[in-house]
Design a protein around this motif. Structure first.
Motif, short mmCIF file in Angstrom:
data_model
loop_
_atom_site.label_atom_id
_atom_site.label_comp_id
_atom_site.label_asym_id
_atom_site.label_seq_id
_atom_site.Cartn_x
_atom_site.Cartn_y
_atom_site.Cartn_z
N LEU A 146 -0.11 -48.95 -28.05
CA LEU A 146 -1.57 -49.07 -28.05
C LEU A 146 -2.10 -47.65 -28.20
N ASP A 147 -2.95 -47.44 -29.16
CA ASP A 147 -3.50 -46.11 -29.42
C ASP A 147 -5.01 -46.22 -29.58
N ASN A 148 -5.72 -45.92 -28.50
CA ASN A 148 -7.18 -46.06 -28.48
C ASN A 148 -7.61 -47.46 -28.89
N THR A 149 -6.93 -48.47 -28.36
CA THR A 149 -7.25 -49.87 -28.64
C THR A 149 -8.52 -50.25 -27.87
N GLN A 150 -9.47 -50.81 -28.58
CA GLN A 150 -10.78 -51.15 -28.01
C GLN A 150 -10.67 -52.24 -26.96
N TYR A 151 -11.46 -52.07 -25.90
CA TYR A 151 -11.68 -53.15 -24.94
C TYR A 151 -13.08 -53.01 -24.37
N GLY A 152 -13.63 -54.12 -23.90
CA GLY A 152 -14.96 -54.10 -23.34
C GLY A 152 -15.31 -55.47 -22.79
N PHE A 153 -16.55 -55.63 -22.38
CA PHE A 153 -17.01 -56.91 -21.83
C PHE A 153 -16.76 -58.03 -22.82
N ASN A 154 -17.04 -57.77 -24.11
CA ASN A 154 -16.89 -58.83 -25.12
C ASN A 154 -15.43 -59.19 -25.38
N THR A 155 -14.49 -58.28 -25.16
CA THR A 155 -13.07 -58.61 -25.36
C THR A 155 -12.47 -59.29 -24.13
N ARG A 156 -13.15 -59.14 -23.00
CA ARG A 156 -12.63 -59.72 -21.77
C ARG A 156 -13.24 -61.08 -21.45
N PHE A 157 -14.54 -61.21 -21.69
CA PHE A 157 -15.23 -62.43 -21.30
C PHE A 157 -15.73 -63.26 -22.48
N GLU A 158 -15.58 -62.74 -23.68
CA GLU A 158 -15.98 -63.44 -24.89
C GLU A 158 -14.81 -63.36 -25.87
N ASP A 159 -15.06 -63.49 -27.15
CA ASP A 159 -13.98 -63.43 -28.14
C ASP A 159 -14.11 -62.23 -29.07
N GLY A 160 -14.52 -61.09 -28.52
CA GLY A 160 -14.68 -59.89 -29.33
C GLY A 160 -13.34 -59.30 -29.73
N PRO A 161 -13.35 -58.45 -30.77
CA PRO A 161 -12.10 -57.81 -31.21
C PRO A 161 -11.62 -56.77 -30.21
N GLY A 162 -10.34 -56.70 -30.00
CA GLY A 162 -9.76 -55.75 -29.06
C GLY A 162 -8.86 -56.46 -28.07
N THR A 163 -8.61 -55.81 -26.96
CA THR A 163 -7.71 -56.35 -25.96
C THR A 163 -8.44 -56.48 -24.63
N ASN A 164 -7.71 -56.87 -23.59
CA ASN A 164 -8.27 -56.94 -22.24
C ASN A 164 -7.13 -56.85 -21.23
N PRO A 165 -7.44 -56.48 -20.00
CA PRO A 165 -6.37 -56.31 -19.01
C PRO A 165 -5.51 -57.55 -18.79
N GLU A 166 -6.12 -58.74 -18.84
CA GLU A 166 -5.36 -59.94 -18.56
C GLU A 166 -4.29 -60.21 -19.61
N GLU A 167 -4.62 -60.04 -20.89
CA GLU A 167 -3.59 -60.29 -21.90
C GLU A 167 -2.51 -59.21 -21.86
N LEU A 168 -2.86 -58.00 -21.46
CA LEU A 168 -1.86 -56.94 -21.33
C LEU A 168 -0.92 -57.23 -20.16
N ILE A 169 -1.46 -57.72 -19.05
CA ILE A 169 -0.62 -58.14 -17.92
C ILE A 169 0.29 -59.28 -18.36
N GLY A 170 -0.28 -60.24 -19.10
CA GLY A 170 0.51 -61.37 -19.59
C GLY A 170 1.66 -60.93 -20.49
N ALA A 171 1.37 -60.02 -21.42
CA ALA A 171 2.42 -59.53 -22.32
C ALA A 171 3.49 -58.77 -21.54
N ALA A 172 3.06 -57.95 -20.59
CA ALA A 172 4.03 -57.20 -19.78
C ALA A 172 4.90 -58.14 -18.96
N HIS A 173 4.29 -59.15 -18.36
CA HIS A 173 5.05 -60.08 -17.53
C HIS A 173 6.00 -60.92 -18.38
N ALA A 174 5.52 -61.41 -19.51
CA ALA A 174 6.40 -62.19 -20.40
C ALA A 174 7.58 -61.36 -20.86
N GLY A 175 7.33 -60.12 -21.26
CA GLY A 175 8.41 -59.25 -21.73
C GLY A 175 9.41 -58.92 -20.65
#
Length: 142
Positions: free
Chosen positions: A28-57
């Motif tokens: 991840l290199d300056n990957t965008q995140y914000g309110f819209n990526t966490r609570f809506e469907d905006g482009p970028g990532t969010n902490p929950e999907e990163l936790i999910g990817a880390a846990h799955a891996g």
């Protein structure tokens, strides 16, 4: 001891602000995140999907190790981690992680497979982290 880092930079308020997340490896290199990526469907990532990817891996790698200890080798292990973010009062809480595993393991019995999967779920480092003590060093800069 192995140490890895992840970084976040945020500017602005909770709803109108924006941030970037980076990892030491550059995955991840300056990957965008914000309110819209966490609570809506905006482009970028969010902490929950990163936790999910880390846990799955982590879980999937740990399961491979457990299978090896039991004399089994997987053709393929595929894990999805669904992280639940729930509104509680005025805030939010991560209330659960649900792992879904699909596995192809030649010659594995259901019993041996389930024992290895449970051991991996209980003992992968990310599973342990979700029950760990979290420390904080907070520095206010002028």
């Amino acid at each position: 001891m192995i140490k890895r880092t992840g970084n976040a930079v945020w500017s602005g308020g909770i709803k109108d602000g924006k941030g970037n997340i980076s990892t030491q490896s550059g995955a991840l290199d300056n990957t965008q995140y914000g309110f819209n990526t966490r609570f809506e469907d905006g482009p970028g990532t969010n902490p929950e999907e990163l936790i999910g990817a880390a846990h799955a891996g982590c879980f999937t790698m740990a399961l491979s190790g457990q299978l090896g200890k039991a004399g089994m080798t997987a053709e393929q292990l595929s894990t999805s981690a669904e992280v639940s973010l729930d509104k509680v009062g005025d805030g939010f809480t991560i209330s659960a992680v649900h792992l879904t595993l699909r596995a192809r393991i030649p010659g594995a019995s259901q019993e041996a497979f389930e024992a290895a999967a449970l051991e991996a779920k209980e003992n992968c480092p990310v599973s342990k982290l979700l029950n760990a003590v979290i420390t904080l060093d907070a520095h206010l800069e002028a």
